[in-house]
Design an enzyme around this catalytic site. Structure first.
Site, PDB file in Angstrom:
ATOM      1  N   PRO A   2      58.470  54.083  92.989  1.00  0.00           N
ATOM      2  CA  PRO A   2      58.746  54.914  93.388  1.00  0.00           C
ATOM      3  C   PRO A   2      57.914  54.421  94.932  1.00  0.00           C
ATOM      4  O   PRO A   2      56.702  54.475  95.326  1.00  0.00           O
ATOM      5  CB  PRO A   2      58.690  56.017  93.947  1.00  0.00           C
ATOM      6  CG  PRO A   2      58.214  56.449  92.088  1.00  0.00           C
ATOM      7  CD  PRO A   2      57.495  55.554  92.289  1.00  0.00           C
ATOM      8  N   GLU A   3      59.368  53.662  95.710  1.00  0.00           N
ATOM      9  CA  GLU A   3      58.757  52.320  96.890  1.00  0.00           C
ATOM     10  C   GLU A   3      59.260  53.905  97.981  1.00  0.00           C
ATOM     11  O   GLU A   3      59.560  54.790  97.909  1.00  0.00           O
ATOM     12  CB  GLU A   3      59.344  51.465  97.513  1.00  0.00           C
ATOM     13  CG  GLU A   3      58.706  50.835  96.208  1.00  0.00           C
ATOM     14  CD  GLU A   3      59.608  49.251  95.756  1.00  0.00           C
ATOM     15  OE1 GLU A   3      59.484  49.128  96.985  1.00  0.00           O
ATOM     16  OE2 GLU A   3      59.513  48.211  95.083  1.00  0.00           O
TER      17      GLU A   3
END
Ligand SMILES: [Zn+2]
Length: 272
Positions: A2-3
């Site tokens: 996840p960014e």
């Protein structure tokens, strides 16, 4: 992994569910020995219990639950970690690594297939990550500073974008997308970019993150939000994982190469 858009989506979703709640109980699985940093899992659970959640914030890819007494419960989801909020019971899965009971009877379940996720309980952010760069969606990410940082680097621009000391929260997906938006080839040395190219990239980073946030993040493999739903931005990417498909702008085939050890996607005609 996840960014920024994915972690921010989780933060926004969890916020109304957990703010003001006290932590009534905590449990960390014996099969997740590296989840809790700096404290033993027992000590972590003991110190967390009874604390009240005052706010939810985010720094780069870190989710931060701001507690009373100035404490911060910091979570990095890494590759496959995720929080699920449940009103009944946590899912019956061997990948459940931790469970937190809130004082309204609901549960925060931490599920992590690959066991790379990490948690801290600290009163000082610097203990967690002292060198984290500016937030790309805040004013601290200004063009002049960005240009100065890139001028000092001869590494490929893609590597510079992935470096969390340059910029917080950008990973492989949004680095590729920002470079396409800016028309910059990922292999270019960071310090070789023209002033206009740096300006386009500065804007491109912000633009792709904001659009992805509007899509509730990207789900290429593991990412789901706090309700178990996928994001939608994987349908709207311009180059990431589009190897061999036509560029939307010019029709050329999107290419994939390795830069800084990471799969990198770009258009050979649009990105110079
Ligand atoms: Zn193109």
């Amino acid at each position: 992994m996840p960014e920024l858009p994915e972690v921010e989506t989780i933060r926004r979703d969890l916020e109304p569910l957990v703010i003001g709640r006290a932590i009534a109980g905590a449990w960390v699985s014996g099969n997740a020995p590296r989840l809790v940093q700096l404290l033993t899992p027992d000590e972590f659970c003991r110190q967390l219990t009874g604390r009240r959640i005052k706010a939810l914030s985010r720094r780069g890819k870190y989710l931060i639950l701001n507690l009373d007494a100035g404490l911060m419960w910091v979570v990095h989801l890494r590759m496959t970690g995720r929080f699920q909020h449940d009103t009944g019971a946590c899912p019956d899965t061997p990948h459940l690594r931790a469970r937190f009971e809130l004082d309204d009877g609901s549960l925060l379940c931490f599920i992590d297939l690959r066991k790379l996720g990490m948690m801290w309980l600290v009163d000082d952010w610097a203990v967690v990550n002292p060198g984290l760069g500016p937030e790309p969606l805040e004013d601290s990410f200004d063009l002049a500073s960005f240009r100065a940082v890139l001028k000092r680097r001869s590494a490929p621009i893609k590597a510079a974008l992935l470096d969390q000391t340059v910029l917080a929260g950008v990973g492989n997906i949004y680095a590729d997308e920002a470079l396409f938006a800016a028309g910059v080839r990922p292999t270019r040395a960071a310090n070789s970019l023209s002033k206009p190219a740096v300006a386009r990239l500065h804007q491109g980073v912000r633009d792709v993150l904001l659009v992805a946030l509007g899509d509730r993040g990207s789900s290429f493999r593991d990412y789901v939000d706090a309700s178990g739903r996928s994001g939608g931005h994987q349908l709207n990417v311009k180059v990431f994982r589009r190897t061999g498909e036509p560029c939307y702008a010019c029709g050329s085939e999107i290419r994939r190469i390795k830069v800084a050890g990471r799969s990198t996607h770009y258009c050979p005609r649009c990105q110079r």
